[in-house]
Design a protein around this motif. Structure first.
Motif, PDB file in Angstrom:
ATOM      1  N   LEU A 216      -5.404   9.024 -10.931  1.00  0.00           N
ATOM      2  CA  LEU A 216      -4.551   8.134 -10.138  1.00  0.00           C
ATOM      3  C   LEU A 216      -5.380   7.269  -9.208  1.00  0.00           C
ATOM      4  O   LEU A 216      -5.132   6.070  -9.075  1.00  0.00           O
ATOM      5  CB  LEU A 216      -3.563   8.953  -9.295  1.00  0.00           C
ATOM      6  N   SER A 217      -6.344   7.873  -8.562  1.00  0.00           N
ATOM      7  CA  SER A 217      -7.165   7.134  -7.602  1.00  0.00           C
ATOM      8  C   SER A 217      -8.074   6.118  -8.293  1.00  0.00           C
ATOM      9  O   SER A 217      -8.351   5.057  -7.747  1.00  0.00           O
ATOM     10  CB  SER A 217      -8.028   8.104  -6.795  1.00  0.00           C
ATOM     11  N   ASP A 218      -8.552   6.462  -9.499  1.00  0.00           N
ATOM     12  CA  ASP A 218      -9.500   5.602 -10.197  1.00  0.00           C
ATOM     13  C   ASP A 218      -8.849   4.662 -11.205  1.00  0.00           C
ATOM     14  O   ASP A 218      -9.555   3.926 -11.892  1.00  0.00           O
ATOM     15  CB  ASP A 218     -10.530   6.460 -10.944  1.00  0.00           C
ATOM     16  N   ASN A 219      -7.528   4.673 -11.308  1.00  0.00           N
ATOM     17  CA  ASN A 219      -6.847   3.909 -12.363  1.00  0.00           C
ATOM     18  C   ASN A 219      -6.761   2.426 -12.004  1.00  0.00           C
ATOM     19  O   ASN A 219      -6.040   2.037 -11.090  1.00  0.00           O
ATOM     20  CB  ASN A 219      -5.442   4.478 -12.600  1.00  0.00           C
TER      21      ASN A 219
ATOM     22  N   LEU B 232       6.837   4.486  -6.120  1.00  0.00           N
ATOM     23  CA  LEU B 232       7.302   5.872  -6.167  1.00  0.00           C
ATOM     24  C   LEU B 232       7.032   6.498  -4.808  1.00  0.00           C
ATOM     25  O   LEU B 232       6.741   5.796  -3.853  1.00  0.00           O
ATOM     26  CB  LEU B 232       6.574   6.629  -7.283  1.00  0.00           C
ATOM     27  N   GLU B 233       7.084   7.786  -4.711  1.00  0.00           N
ATOM     28  CA  GLU B 233       6.886   8.425  -3.416  1.00  0.00           C
ATOM     29  C   GLU B 233       5.444   8.278  -2.952  1.00  0.00           C
ATOM     30  O   GLU B 233       4.518   8.231  -3.748  1.00  0.00           O
ATOM     31  CB  GLU B 233       7.299   9.885  -3.457  1.00  0.00           C
ATOM     32  N   GLY B 234       5.295   8.212  -1.648  1.00  0.00           N
ATOM     33  CA  GLY B 234       3.961   8.066  -1.077  1.00  0.00           C
ATOM     34  C   GLY B 234       3.378   6.710  -1.414  1.00  0.00           C
ATOM     35  O   GLY B 234       4.061   5.696  -1.416  1.00  0.00           O
ATOM     36  N   ASN B 235       2.116   6.696  -1.740  1.00  0.00           N
ATOM     37  CA  ASN B 235       1.446   5.437  -2.070  1.00  0.00           C
ATOM     38  C   ASN B 235       1.188   5.326  -3.570  1.00  0.00           C
ATOM     39  O   ASN B 235       0.237   4.698  -3.993  1.00  0.00           O
ATOM     40  CB  ASN B 235       0.151   5.314  -1.266  1.00  0.00           C
ATOM     41  N   ILE B 236       2.048   5.918  -4.375  1.00  0.00           N
ATOM     42  CA  ILE B 236       1.906   5.874  -5.834  1.00  0.00           C
ATOM     43  C   ILE B 236       2.906   4.870  -6.400  1.00  0.00           C
ATOM     44  O   ILE B 236       4.063   4.831  -5.995  1.00  0.00           O
ATOM     45  CB  ILE B 236       2.136   7.274  -6.444  1.00  0.00           C
TER      46      ILE B 236
ATOM     47  N   ARG C 202      -2.559   4.970  -7.631  1.00  0.00           N
ATOM     48  CA  ARG C 202      -2.462   5.295  -6.210  1.00  0.00           C
ATOM     49  C   ARG C 202      -2.999   4.084  -5.462  1.00  0.00           C
ATOM     50  O   ARG C 202      -4.133   3.646  -5.676  1.00  0.00           O
ATOM     51  CB  ARG C 202      -3.296   6.512  -5.880  1.00  0.00           C
ATOM     52  N   GLU C 203      -2.144   3.542  -4.618  1.00  0.00           N
ATOM     53  CA  GLU C 203      -2.557   2.380  -3.843  1.00  0.00           C
ATOM     54  C   GLU C 203      -3.512   2.834  -2.754  1.00  0.00           C
ATOM     55  O   GLU C 203      -3.295   3.842  -2.102  1.00  0.00           O
ATOM     56  CB  GLU C 203      -1.326   1.697  -3.220  1.00  0.00           C
ATOM     57  N   ARG C 204      -4.552   2.091  -2.578  1.00  0.00           N
ATOM     58  CA  ARG C 204      -5.537   2.420  -1.552  1.00  0.00           C
ATOM     59  C   ARG C 204      -4.990   2.039  -0.175  1.00  0.00           C
ATOM     60  O   ARG C 204      -4.315   1.040  -0.004  1.00  0.00           O
ATOM     61  CB  ARG C 204      -6.828   1.671  -1.816  1.00  0.00           C
ATOM     62  N   SER C 205      -5.278   2.858   0.814  1.00  0.00           N
ATOM     63  CA  SER C 205      -4.829   2.572   2.182  1.00  0.00           C
ATOM     64  C   SER C 205      -5.575   1.364   2.701  1.00  0.00           C
ATOM     65  O   SER C 205      -6.755   1.188   2.467  1.00  0.00           O
ATOM     66  CB  SER C 205      -5.107   3.765   3.095  1.00  0.00           C
TER      67      SER C 205
END
Length: 188
Positions: free
Chosen positions: A88-91, A121-125, A184-187
């Motif tokens: 998710l983080s590297d996608n 979606l929920e959180g930063n996804i 996952r969207e980066r902050s």
């Protein structure tokens, strides 16, 4: 013993002495029946309590056995979940480019239409969804394309696959495939 208790016992003794032999036997029989009833009821109560505890222990043993049996499945799922979180983080995958590349690898012409959307979606996804339409494919090309999509290490899932006979004058199938990936969207 106190004086009061001694007088009570003396009265009970006197009352028993005043009974006939038959009455004494009946009183003794009554005391035996009451004593047996107390013993039976106490035994029943203890047995019932132990039985319910045995059932609770058996259900806990069965649950524990199930946990032991499912341990390997849980460990494998946890490992897979950790790998997906890493992906998710590297996608950085663009689904339209992914579909074009898989189609080219399968020897299929470029899709004629793309429809992209992003869903938070929920959180930063976020979920990115892309639909692509292919004009006319043979069954072999369809199988080759699906094998190329499913055989990837990328975080891509086939959400929907719809096919119908190709339009007039064309042979094969008209295919619409909808793929989904997660990021996952980066902050900021």
């Amino acid at each position: 013993m106190s004086e009061q208790q001694a007088s009570r016992l003396a009265r009970v003794g006197a009352a028993l002495e005043g009974l006939s032999e038959r009455e004494r036997r009946l009183v003794a029989l009554m005391l035996v029946v009451v004593g047996m009833t107390v013993v039976v009821l106490t035994t029943y109560g203890v047995t019932t309590a132990l039985s319910s505890r045995d059932e609770a222990i058996e259900s806990k043993r069965a649950a524990l056995q199930l946990l032991i049996e499912q341990r390997d499945t849980f460990v494998a799922a946890s490992t897979e979940a950790a790998a997906i979180r890493e992906q998710l983080s590297d996608n950085n995958l663009r689904l339209s480019t992914f579909i074009e590349g898989r189609a080219a690898a399968a020897g299929i012409p470029r899709p004629r239409e793309f429809d992209d959307s992003t869903q938070p979606l929920e959180g930063n996804i976020t979920a990115e969804v892309t639909s692509a339409e292919f004009a006319s494919l043979s069954f072999a090309q369809l199988q080759s394309l699906m094998s190329a999509i499913e055989g990837t290490d990328e975080l891509v899932y086939v959400q929907q696959l719809a096919f119908s006979p190709a339009r007039r004058g064309a042979e094969g199938l008209q295919l619409e495939v909808t793929l989904r990936t997660y990021k996952r969207e980066r902050s900021r």
